[in-house]
Design a protein around this motif. Structure first.
Motif, PDB file in Angstrom:
ATOM      1  N   SER A   1       0.845  -1.184   0.000  1.00 33.30           N
ATOM      2  CA  SER A   1       0.000   0.000   0.000  1.00 33.30           C
ATOM      3  C   SER A   1       0.885   1.240   0.000  1.00 33.30           C
ATOM      4  O   SER A   1       2.072   1.180   0.362  1.00 33.30           O
ATOM      5  CB  SER A   1      -0.910   0.013   1.232  1.00 33.30           C
ATOM      6  N   VAL A   2       0.293   2.373  -0.393  1.00 31.43           N
ATOM      7  CA  VAL A   2       1.047   3.629  -0.382  1.00 31.43           C
ATOM      8  C   VAL A   2       1.441   3.988   1.053  1.00 31.43           C
ATOM      9  O   VAL A   2       2.531   4.496   1.292  1.00 31.43           O
ATOM     10  CB  VAL A   2       0.208   4.755  -1.017  1.00 31.43           C
ATOM     11  N   ASN A   3       0.575   3.682   2.016  1.00 32.33           N
ATOM     12  CA  ASN A   3       0.902   3.935   3.424  1.00 32.33           C
ATOM     13  C   ASN A   3       2.151   3.165   3.847  1.00 32.33           C
ATOM     14  O   ASN A   3       3.007   3.696   4.568  1.00 32.33           O
ATOM     15  CB  ASN A   3      -0.272   3.545   4.318  1.00 32.33           C
ATOM     16  N   GLN A   4       2.253   1.904   3.410  1.00 27.42           N
ATOM     17  CA  GLN A   4       3.429   1.099   3.749  1.00 27.42           C
ATOM     18  C   GLN A   4       4.691   1.678   3.124  1.00 27.42           C
ATOM     19  O   GLN A   4       5.745   1.738   3.776  1.00 27.42           O
ATOM     20  CB  GLN A   4       3.229  -0.344   3.266  1.00 27.42           C
ATOM     21  N   ILE A   5       4.588   2.090   1.871  1.00 23.00           N
ATOM     22  CA  ILE A   5       5.761   2.629   1.171  1.00 23.00           C
ATOM     23  C   ILE A   5       6.223   3.919   1.836  1.00 23.00           C
ATOM     24  O   ILE A   5       7.416   4.119   2.075  1.00 23.00           O
ATOM     25  CB  ILE A   5       5.439   2.860  -0.319  1.00 23.00           C
ATOM     26  N   LEU A   6       5.277   4.809   2.167  1.00 20.80           N
ATOM     27  CA  LEU A   6       5.640   6.057   2.838  1.00 20.80           C
ATOM     28  C   LEU A   6       6.235   5.780   4.215  1.00 20.80           C
ATOM     29  O   LEU A   6       7.211   6.420   4.623  1.00 20.80           O
ATOM     30  CB  LEU A   6       4.414   6.961   2.969  1.00 20.80           C
ATOM     31  N   GLY A   7       5.640   4.828   4.945  1.00 18.75           N
ATOM     32  CA  GLY A   7       6.166   4.484   6.266  1.00 18.75           C
ATOM     33  C   GLY A   7       7.556   3.905   6.211  1.00 18.75           C
ATOM     34  O   GLY A   7       8.350   4.074   7.145  1.00 18.75           O
ATOM     35  N   GLU A   8       7.872   3.241   5.105  1.00 20.04           N
ATOM     36  CA  GLU A   8       9.197   2.646   4.945  1.00 20.04           C
ATOM     37  C   GLU A   8      10.219   3.636   4.427  1.00 20.04           C
ATOM     38  O   GLU A   8      11.384   3.634   4.864  1.00 20.04           O
ATOM     39  CB  GLU A   8       9.089   1.466   3.964  1.00 20.04           C
ATOM     40  N   LYS A   9       9.816   4.521   3.520  1.00 19.28           N
ATOM     41  CA  LYS A   9      10.776   5.389   2.841  1.00 19.28           C
ATOM     42  C   LYS A   9      10.936   6.766   3.475  1.00 19.28           C
ATOM     43  O   LYS A   9      12.005   7.371   3.342  1.00 19.28           O
ATOM     44  CB  LYS A   9      10.355   5.568   1.370  1.00 19.28           C
ATOM     45  N   PHE A  10       9.887   7.266   4.159  1.00 22.33           N
ATOM     46  CA  PHE A  10      10.018   8.589   4.756  1.00 22.33           C
ATOM     47  C   PHE A  10      11.121   8.668   5.806  1.00 22.33           C
ATOM     48  O   PHE A  10      11.876   9.646   5.831  1.00 22.33           O
ATOM     49  CB  PHE A  10       8.682   9.033   5.359  1.00 22.33           C
ATOM     50  N   PRO A  11      11.271   7.676   6.710  1.00 22.84           N
ATOM     51  CA  PRO A  11      12.371   7.772   7.678  1.00 22.84           C
ATOM     52  C   PRO A  11      13.750   7.857   7.023  1.00 22.84           C
ATOM     53  O   PRO A  11      14.658   8.498   7.565  1.00 22.84           O
ATOM     54  CB  PRO A  11      12.233   6.478   8.496  1.00 22.84           C
ATOM     55  N   VAL A  12      13.904   7.230   5.866  1.00 23.94           N
ATOM     56  CA  VAL A  12      15.191   7.293   5.166  1.00 23.94           C
ATOM     57  C   VAL A  12      15.455   8.720   4.689  1.00 23.94           C
ATOM     58  O   VAL A  12      16.533   9.288   4.921  1.00 23.94           O
ATOM     59  CB  VAL A  12      15.207   6.310   3.969  1.00 23.94           C
ATOM     60  N   SER A  13      14.465   9.310   4.025  1.00 24.36           N
ATOM     61  CA  SER A  13      14.604  10.695   3.555  1.00 24.36           C
ATOM     62  C   SER A  13      14.727  11.660   4.731  1.00 24.36           C
ATOM     63  O   SER A  13      15.511  12.618   4.685  1.00 24.36           O
ATOM     64  CB  SER A  13      13.396  11.091   2.694  1.00 24.36           C
ATOM     65  N   ALA A  14      13.957  11.402   5.792  1.00 23.56           N
ATOM     66  CA  ALA A  14      13.978  12.298   6.947  1.00 23.56           C
ATOM     67  C   ALA A  14      15.318  12.267   7.651  1.00 23.56           C
ATOM     68  O   ALA A  14      15.765  13.284   8.198  1.00 23.56           O
ATOM     69  CB  ALA A  14      12.866  11.922   7.917  1.00 23.56           C
ATOM     70  N   GLY A  15      15.988  11.115   7.651  1.00 23.35           N
ATOM     71  CA  GLY A  15      17.300  11.022   8.291  1.00 23.35           C
ATOM     72  C   GLY A  15      18.318  11.925   7.614  1.00 23.35           C
ATOM     73  O   GLY A  15      19.027  12.703   8.271  1.00 23.35           O
ATOM     74  N   VAL A  16      18.382  11.829   6.299  1.00 26.67           N
ATOM     75  CA  VAL A  16      19.298  12.694   5.544  1.00 26.67           C
ATOM     76  C   VAL A  16      18.860  14.143   5.649  1.00 26.67           C
ATOM     77  O   VAL A  16      19.683  15.054   5.827  1.00 26.67           O
ATOM     78  CB  VAL A  16      19.347  12.250   4.060  1.00 26.67           C
ATOM     79  N   GLY A  17      17.544  14.374   5.563  1.00 24.28           N
ATOM     80  CA  GLY A  17      17.025  15.737   5.625  1.00 24.28           C
ATOM     81  C   GLY A  17      17.282  16.405   6.959  1.00 24.28           C
ATOM     82  O   GLY A  17      17.600  17.602   7.018  1.00 24.28           O
ATOM     83  N   ALA A  18      17.147  15.652   8.057  1.00 19.69           N
ATOM     84  CA  ALA A  18      17.378  16.233   9.384  1.00 19.69           C
ATOM     85  C   ALA A  18      18.822  16.694   9.540  1.00 19.69           C
ATOM     86  O   ALA A  18      19.084  17.776  10.084  1.00 19.69           O
ATOM     87  CB  ALA A  18      17.029  15.205  10.463  1.00 19.69           C
ATOM     88  N   VAL A  19      19.750  15.887   9.055  1.00 21.56           N
ATOM     89  CA  VAL A  19      21.169  16.283   9.112  1.00 21.56           C
ATOM     90  C   VAL A  19      21.393  17.534   8.259  1.00 21.56           C
ATOM     91  O   VAL A  19      22.107  18.462   8.658  1.00 21.56           O
ATOM     92  CB  VAL A  19      22.075  15.130   8.636  1.00 21.56           C
ATOM     93  N   ALA A  20      20.770  17.581   7.087  1.00 23.41           N
ATOM     94  CA  ALA A  20      20.924  18.742   6.200  1.00 23.41           C
ATOM     95  C   ALA A  20      20.357  20.005   6.833  1.00 23.41           C
ATOM     96  O   ALA A  20      20.952  21.087   6.740  1.00 23.41           O
ATOM     97  CB  ALA A  20      20.242  18.465   4.860  1.00 23.41           C
TER      98      ALA A  20
END
Length: 304
Positions: A84-103
Motif C-alpha cells: 500500500s502507499v501507506n506502507q511505502i511512505l512508512g518505509e521510505k520517509f524515515p530514510v529521507s527524513a534522516g538525511v534531511g534532518a542532518v541537512a
C-alpha cells in the motif's frame, strides 16, 4: 491561541482537500493509463482496471478515493504489487527524513552564525568573502554540488562512500549537497535581517546605555533578526524531510524522492497522489509550527 490554531487547522484541511482534488483529476487527464504498455493485451488491461476500480465512472472513482483518504488510506500501489502507499511512505520517509534532518541542522548551525558574523563585519573582507560564497551557493543547483562532492571525495580521493546509507559516513555527502543551498540562503537572509535590526533605535539605545555587545546581540538583536529565517525554515523543512529527489537518485538512496520519481515514470497514480498529499500535509504542518514559533520568539506577537 486556541481559536487561531483551530482556524489554521480548518484552513489546512480545506487546502489538503483542494490539493487532493486537483491532483486526482490531473492524474486522470493524462492520456493513456498506468497499465497500457506495449506488452499488455486488451484483456489484461481490462482485468487490471477492474481490479483497481479504474473501469468505474470518474466521479465514482473520486468519491471512493475521498472516502479512503478521510480514513488515512492512500490506496495500493499499481506497480509494487502487495504494497500500500501507506506502507511505502512508512518505509521510505524515515530514510529521507534522516538525511534531511542532518541537512537542516547543517543549514541552521552554519548559516545563522555565518550570517551574524558577516553582519558584524559589514563591508569588511570577511563579509565580502561570505557573500561571494553565499551567492555562489544559491546559484549552483544541488545536483551540481552533489556531483562535485561525489567526484572529488568519493571517486578521486576515495575518502567517503558514494552509494546507499549503510553507515554514518554515507550521510555526509548527500547531507552536504542538500544543505549547501539553504545554508547559503540562510546566511544571506540572516545577514540582511541582522543589519536591519542593528540599525534600529532600540539597539542604539542599548549600546548607549553601555550594554555589552554580547547582551545587545543575544538579548535584543538576534531574537528579532531570526524571524525571517524561521519563516524560511517552514517550507525548507518540509521540502528537505520529504527528500531531495535528485540527490537521492544520485547517491542511490532508497528514500521517498527516488520512489516518487519512479512512480511518475511508472504512472503509479496512487503513489504519486500519496506522496503529493503527504508533502502538502507536512508543508502545512511546518507552516503552522512556524506561526506558533513567532509568539515564542517574540512575545510582542499576539494571536487573536
Amino acid at each position: 491561541m486556541a481559536k487561531f490554531v483551530i482556524r489554521r487547522v480548518l484552513a489546512a484541511l480545506l487546502t489538503l482537500f483542494v490539493i487532493a482534488t486537483i491532483t486526482f483529476f490531473l492524474m486522470n487527464m493524462i492520456p493513456g493509463g498506468p497499465f497500457n504498455t506495449e506488452r499488455a493485451s486488451a484483456s489484461t488491461v481490462a482485468m487490471m482496471e477492474s481490479k483497481y476500480g479504474l473501469d468505474k465512472p470518474l466521479l465514482e472513482q473520486y468519491w471512493m478515493y475521498l472516502k479512503r483518504l478521510v480514513q488515512f488510506d492512500l490506496g495500493d500501489s499499481y506497480k509494487r504489487i502487495g504494497f500500500s502507499v501507506n506502507q511505502i511512505l512508512g518505509e521510505k520517509f524515515p530514510v529521507s527524513a534522516g538525511v534531511g534532518a542532518v541537512a537542516i541542522l547543517l543549514s541552521v548551525l552554519i548559516g545563522i552564525p555565518v550570517g551574524i558574523i558577516a553582519a558584524f563585519r559589514h563591508n569588511k573582507p570577511l563579509d565580502r568573502i561570505v557573500m561571494f560564497i553565499a551567492n555562489l551557493g544559491i546559484a549552483v543547483p544541488n545536483f551540481v554540488m552533489a556531483t562535485a562532492l561525489l567526484f572529488f571525495f568519493g571517486v578521486h580521493l576515495g575518502w567517503l562512500p558514494t552509494l546507499g546509507l549503510k553507515s554514518w559516513q554515507h550521510y555526509i555527502m548527500p547531507s552536504l549537497a542538500l544543505s549547501f543551498n539553504p545554508m547559503c540562503y540562510i546566511a544571506r537572509l540572516m545577514r540582511s535581517s541582522m543589519l536591519d535590526v542593528l540599525r534600529q533605535d532600540y539597539i542604539r539605545t542599548a549600546r548607549a546605555k553601555g550594554m555589552k555587545e554580547k547582551t545587545v546581540l543575544f538579548k535584543h538583536a538576534l531574537r528579532n533578526a531570526v524571524l525571517p529565517v524561521v519563516t524560511y525554515l517552514g517550507p525548507l523543512t518540509a521540502g528537505i524531510l520529504t527528500g531531495g529527489f535528485v540527490i537521492e537518485k544520485i547517491f542511490t538512496i532508497p528514500g521517498m524522492g527516488k520512489f516518487f520519481v519512479e512512480s511518475i515514470n511508472n504512472r503509479d497514480y496512487p503513489l504519486i497522489m500519496g506522496v503529493t498529499i503527504f508533502y502538502s500535509a507536512l508543508l502545512v504542518l511546518m507552516n503552522l509550527i512556524v506561526d506558533l514559533l513567532y509568539g515564542v520568539i517574540d512575545r510582542r506577537i499576539k494571536y487573536e
